[in-house]
Design a protein around this motif. Sequence first.
Motif, PDB file in Angstrom:
ATOM      1  N   ILE A   1     -49.097  16.916  -9.526  1.00 42.85           N
ATOM      2  CA  ILE A   1     -48.282  17.533 -10.583  1.00 42.85           C
ATOM      3  C   ILE A   1     -47.235  18.387  -9.882  1.00 42.85           C
ATOM      4  O   ILE A   1     -47.571  19.376  -9.222  1.00 42.85           O
ATOM      5  CB  ILE A   1     -49.146  18.393 -11.533  1.00 42.85           C
ATOM      6  CG1 ILE A   1     -50.160  17.507 -12.257  1.00 42.85           C
ATOM      7  CG2 ILE A   1     -48.260  19.160 -12.523  1.00 42.85           C
ATOM      8  CD1 ILE A   1     -51.064  18.244 -13.234  1.00 42.85           C
ATOM      9  N   GLY A   2     -45.958  17.981  -9.993  1.00 41.96           N
ATOM     10  CA  GLY A   2     -44.878  18.680  -9.283  1.00 41.96           C
ATOM     11  C   GLY A   2     -44.704  18.083  -7.895  1.00 41.96           C
ATOM     12  O   GLY A   2     -45.604  18.168  -7.062  1.00 41.96           O
TER      13      GLY A   2
ATOM     14  N   LYS B   1     -40.258  19.545  -2.252  1.00 45.97           N
ATOM     15  CA  LYS B   1     -40.192  19.386  -0.792  1.00 45.97           C
ATOM     16  C   LYS B   1     -41.578  19.212  -0.179  1.00 45.97           C
ATOM     17  O   LYS B   1     -41.819  18.304   0.608  1.00 45.97           O
ATOM     18  CB  LYS B   1     -39.512  20.620  -0.178  1.00 45.97           C
ATOM     19  CG  LYS B   1     -38.042  20.763  -0.555  1.00 45.97           C
ATOM     20  CD  LYS B   1     -37.424  21.999   0.073  1.00 45.97           C
ATOM     21  CE  LYS B   1     -37.849  23.296  -0.574  1.00 45.97           C
ATOM     22  NZ  LYS B   1     -37.394  23.505  -1.964  1.00 45.97           N
TER      23      LYS B   1
ATOM     24  N   ARG C   1     -37.631  12.520 -14.382  1.00 44.87           N
ATOM     25  CA  ARG C   1     -37.781  12.980 -12.987  1.00 44.87           C
ATOM     26  C   ARG C   1     -38.956  12.262 -12.315  1.00 44.87           C
ATOM     27  O   ARG C   1     -38.871  11.876 -11.153  1.00 44.87           O
ATOM     28  CB  ARG C   1     -38.016  14.502 -12.945  1.00 44.87           C
ATOM     29  CG  ARG C   1     -36.765  15.322 -13.062  1.00 44.87           C
ATOM     30  CD  ARG C   1     -35.826  15.167 -11.864  1.00 44.87           C
ATOM     31  NE  ARG C   1     -36.270  15.878 -10.679  1.00 44.87           N
ATOM     32  CZ  ARG C   1     -36.007  15.499  -9.439  1.00 44.87           C
ATOM     33  NH1 ARG C   1     -35.333  14.381  -9.205  1.00 44.87           N
ATOM     34  NH2 ARG C   1     -36.420  16.214  -8.418  1.00 44.87           N
TER      35      ARG C   1
ATOM     36  N   GLY D   1     -48.235  20.722  -6.956  1.00 45.70           N
ATOM     37  CA  GLY D   1     -47.084  20.949  -6.069  1.00 45.70           C
ATOM     38  C   GLY D   1     -45.986  21.763  -6.725  1.00 45.70           C
ATOM     39  O   GLY D   1     -44.852  21.756  -6.266  1.00 45.70           O
TER      40      GLY D   1
ATOM     41  N   LYS E   1     -44.250  25.419  -8.211  1.00 44.74           N
ATOM     42  CA  LYS E   1     -44.086  26.792  -7.718  1.00 44.74           C
ATOM     43  C   LYS E   1     -45.102  27.723  -8.392  1.00 44.74           C
ATOM     44  O   LYS E   1     -45.439  27.514  -9.566  1.00 44.74           O
ATOM     45  CB  LYS E   1     -42.674  27.291  -8.052  1.00 44.74           C
ATOM     46  CG  LYS E   1     -41.578  26.556  -7.302  1.00 44.74           C
ATOM     47  CD  LYS E   1     -41.426  27.148  -5.931  1.00 44.74           C
ATOM     48  CE  LYS E   1     -40.126  26.703  -5.284  1.00 44.74           C
ATOM     49  NZ  LYS E   1     -40.133  27.049  -3.851  1.00 44.74           N
TER      50      LYS E   1
ATOM     51  N   MET F   1     -51.516  24.313  -3.517  1.00 47.27           N
ATOM     52  CA  MET F   1     -50.864  24.714  -2.255  1.00 47.27           C
ATOM     53  C   MET F   1     -50.002  25.958  -2.473  1.00 47.27           C
ATOM     54  O   MET F   1     -49.191  26.320  -1.630  1.00 47.27           O
ATOM     55  CB  MET F   1     -50.000  23.560  -1.727  1.00 47.27           C
ATOM     56  CG  MET F   1     -48.846  23.196  -2.625  1.00 47.27           C
ATOM     57  SD  MET F   1     -47.903  21.785  -2.017  1.00 47.27           S
ATOM     58  CE  MET F   1     -48.838  20.424  -2.692  1.00 47.27           C
TER      59      MET F   1
ATOM     60  N   ALA G   1     -48.484  29.560  -2.745  1.00 51.18           N
ATOM     61  CA  ALA G   1     -48.618  30.874  -2.104  1.00 51.18           C
ATOM     62  C   ALA G   1     -49.052  31.887  -3.156  1.00 51.18           C
ATOM     63  O   ALA G   1     -48.525  31.902  -4.272  1.00 51.18           O
ATOM     64  CB  ALA G   1     -47.284  31.275  -1.499  1.00 51.18           C
TER      65      ALA G   1
ATOM     66  N   MET H   1     -52.844  25.730   2.410  1.00 46.16           N
ATOM     67  CA  MET H   1     -51.543  26.296   2.748  1.00 46.16           C
ATOM     68  C   MET H   1     -50.922  25.442   3.863  1.00 46.16           C
ATOM     69  O   MET H   1     -51.248  25.598   5.029  1.00 46.16           O
ATOM     70  CB  MET H   1     -51.691  27.762   3.205  1.00 46.16           C
ATOM     71  CG  MET H   1     -50.386  28.432   3.602  1.00 46.16           C
ATOM     72  SD  MET H   1     -49.017  28.250   2.407  1.00 46.16           S
ATOM     73  CE  MET H   1     -49.675  28.967   0.932  1.00 46.16           C
ATOM     74  N   PRO H   2     -50.083  24.486   3.454  1.00 50.23           N
ATOM     75  CA  PRO H   2     -49.395  23.652   4.456  1.00 50.23           C
ATOM     76  C   PRO H   2     -48.121  24.351   4.925  1.00 50.23           C
ATOM     77  O   PRO H   2     -47.788  25.436   4.434  1.00 50.23           O
ATOM     78  CB  PRO H   2     -49.039  22.402   3.657  1.00 50.23           C
ATOM     79  CG  PRO H   2     -48.878  22.886   2.250  1.00 50.23           C
ATOM     80  CD  PRO H   2     -49.689  24.139   2.085  1.00 50.23           C
TER      81      PRO H   2
HETATM   82  N1  LIG Z   1     -41.714  24.872   1.037  1.00 54.05           N
HETATM   83  C1  LIG Z   1     -42.617  25.350   1.866  1.00 54.05           C
HETATM   84  O1  LIG Z   1     -42.393  25.519   3.065  1.00 54.05           O
HETATM   85  C2  LIG Z   1     -44.006  25.690   1.357  1.00 54.05           C
HETATM   86  C3  LIG Z   1     -44.980  26.090   2.278  1.00 54.05           C
HETATM   87  C4  LIG Z   1     -46.276  26.346   1.819  1.00 54.05           C
HETATM   88  C5  LIG Z   1     -46.586  26.233   0.465  1.00 54.05           C
HETATM   89  N2  LIG Z   1     -45.605  25.873  -0.408  1.00 54.05           N
HETATM   90  C6  LIG Z   1     -45.978  25.787  -1.832  1.00 54.05           C
HETATM   91  O2  LIG Z   1     -45.697  24.484  -2.283  1.00 54.05           O
HETATM   92  C7  LIG Z   1     -45.382  24.536  -3.676  1.00 54.05           C
HETATM   93  C8  LIG Z   1     -44.100  23.765  -3.912  1.00 54.05           C
HETATM   94  O3  LIG Z   1     -43.067  24.346  -3.134  1.00 54.05           O
HETATM   95  P1  LIG Z   1     -41.782  23.486  -2.722  1.00 54.05           P
HETATM   96  O4  LIG Z   1     -41.143  24.229  -1.604  1.00 54.05           O
HETATM   97  O5  LIG Z   1     -42.160  22.045  -2.566  1.00 54.05           O
HETATM   98  O6  LIG Z   1     -40.904  23.681  -4.045  1.00 54.05           O
HETATM   99  P2  LIG Z   1     -39.880  22.675  -4.732  1.00 54.05           P
HETATM  100  O7  LIG Z   1     -39.231  21.798  -3.732  1.00 54.05           O
HETATM  101  O8  LIG Z   1     -39.039  23.503  -5.638  1.00 54.05           O
HETATM  102  O9  LIG Z   1     -40.857  21.767  -5.615  1.00 54.05           O
HETATM  103  C9  LIG Z   1     -41.352  22.137  -6.866  1.00 54.05           C
HETATM  104  C10 LIG Z   1     -41.291  20.916  -7.742  1.00 54.05           C
HETATM  105  O10 LIG Z   1     -41.870  21.249  -9.003  1.00 54.05           O
HETATM  106  C11 LIG Z   1     -41.158  20.511  -9.966  1.00 54.05           C
HETATM  107  N3  LIG Z   1     -41.365  21.060 -11.296  1.00 54.05           N
HETATM  108  C12 LIG Z   1     -40.679  22.046 -11.926  1.00 54.05           C
HETATM  109  N4  LIG Z   1     -41.185  22.223 -13.168  1.00 54.05           N
HETATM  110  C13 LIG Z   1     -42.202  21.335 -13.306  1.00 54.05           C
HETATM  111  C14 LIG Z   1     -43.110  21.020 -14.355  1.00 54.05           C
HETATM  112  N5  LIG Z   1     -43.078  21.666 -15.517  1.00 54.05           N
HETATM  113  N6  LIG Z   1     -44.010  20.037 -14.142  1.00 54.05           N
HETATM  114  C15 LIG Z   1     -44.066  19.369 -12.963  1.00 54.05           C
HETATM  115  N7  LIG Z   1     -43.226  19.620 -11.937  1.00 54.05           N
HETATM  116  C16 LIG Z   1     -42.316  20.588 -12.118  1.00 54.05           C
HETATM  117  C17 LIG Z   1     -39.709  20.604  -9.533  1.00 54.05           C
HETATM  118  O11 LIG Z   1     -39.008  19.578 -10.158  1.00 54.05           O
HETATM  119  P3  LIG Z   1     -37.398  19.398 -10.085  1.00 54.05           P
HETATM  120  O12 LIG Z   1     -37.151  18.851  -8.704  1.00 54.05           O
HETATM  121  O13 LIG Z   1     -37.105  18.410 -11.143  1.00 54.05           O
HETATM  122  O14 LIG Z   1     -36.832  20.770 -10.331  1.00 54.05           O
HETATM  123  C18 LIG Z   1     -39.851  20.432  -8.009  1.00 54.05           C
HETATM  124  O15 LIG Z   1     -39.738  19.074  -7.663  1.00 54.05           O
HETATM  125  C19 LIG Z   1     -45.264  26.022  -4.051  1.00 54.05           C
HETATM  126  O16 LIG Z   1     -46.410  26.405  -4.753  1.00 54.05           O
HETATM  127  C20 LIG Z   1     -45.157  26.737  -2.727  1.00 54.05           C
HETATM  128  O17 LIG Z   1     -45.787  28.007  -2.779  1.00 54.05           O
HETATM  129  C21 LIG Z   1     -44.332  25.577   0.003  1.00 54.05           C
END
Ligand SMILES: NC(=O)c1ccc[n+]([C@@H]2O[C@H](COP(=O)([O-])OP(=O)(O)OC[C@H]3O[C@@H](n4cnc5c(N)ncnc54)[C@H](OP(=O)(O)O)[C@@H]3O)[C@@H](O)[C@H]2O)c1
Length: 256
Positions: free
Chosen positions: A6-7, A10, A35, A64, A66, A86, A88, A109-110
């Motif tokens: 779900i989600g 990146k 999407r 996945g 936020k 995953m 934070a 936590m990746p």
């Molecule tokens: N990036 C990192 O380095 C990192 C490291 C460790 C942990 N994390 C964790 O990983 C998670 C995702 O982070 P990310 O960096 O991958 O963020 P991201 O790229 O913004 O991904 C979040 C995704 O959620 C989607 N989304 C938004 N509303 C939604 C809904 N109602 N239902 C389903 N999907 C929905 C977004 O869709 P749209 O593309 O259509 O807006 C987007 O594709 C977070 O919880 C973060 O804490 C990230």
Amino acid sequence: MRIGFIGVGKMASAIITGLKTTEHDLIISGASLARSQEIAEQLNVSFAQSHQDLIDQSDIIILGIKPQLFEAVLSPLTFKQPVISMAAGITLDRLGQLTNPELPLIRIMPNINAQLLASTTAISTNDKVTPDLLDLTKEICNSFGTTFEIAEKDFDTFTALAGSSPAYIALFIEALAKAGVKNGFPKSLALNIVAQTVQSTAQTIWSGPDSPHELIDKICSPGGTTIAGLMELERLGLTHATSSAIDKTIEKAKNL
Ligand SMILES: NC(=O)c1ccc[n+]([C@@H]2O[C@H](COP(=O)([O-])OP(=O)(O)OC[C@H]3O[C@@H](n4cnc5c(N)ncnc54)[C@H](OP(=O)(O)O)[C@@H]3O)[C@@H](O)[C@H]2O)c1
């Protein structure tokens, strides 16, 4: 095993790249049906009609989205299977409140190096997770890097040291490269030199036998160039600034 996401932004996309090297069947649900379709085509996986449809046909769910969206997205859903988050700052207790505390719940936590299948990933679980499910979770995480099982109380520190630190390391690389530009190198050449040096220095420390301090002592000849630069870095507070940045990261994770 059918794994539902779900989600898919990146981080989940990077994880899916790793999971595609395994036998598991993958299905996703994004912010909207359009999407989901778009992302599924890009990643060559299946997509569900809705989040609940995804839950109804998956053996395990990976979230996945936020952290800020957890409440709005999860509250209308009914989960029946293990859930991996995953996000934070979302504790296992909070995840239980938002899904079902009787389910096996897993926090991971990746980091962004998952995109090279080289993430350093932490795992912590609630007491409903069986040894077999823990092994499956490790197998999932090992498909995009290496895995550390840690106590949940240490998650925010791990988040700072491994989840956020690639950004801090990138900043240091950028700063070194800018210093190269200041002294006449083209930016791309300076970045190439610095990034390769950072990679091999990390490899040297990781594979041993020298600790960082021993390595520093080997490089600093008496009265030489490196000790002059090192003293300047410490005069300006590199160790203190780094430690303070990690403290701020941990504080933010605790208050998300
Ligand atoms: N990036 C990192 O380095 C990192 C490291 C460790 C942990 N994390 C964790 O990983 C998670 C995702 O982070 P990310 O960096 O991958 O963020 P991201 O790229 O913004 O991904 C979040 C995704 O959620 C989607 N989304 C938004 N509303 C939604 C809904 N109602 N239902 C389903 N999907 C929905 C977004 O869709 P749209 O593309 O259509 O807006 C987007 O594709 C977070 O919880 C973060 O804490 C990230």
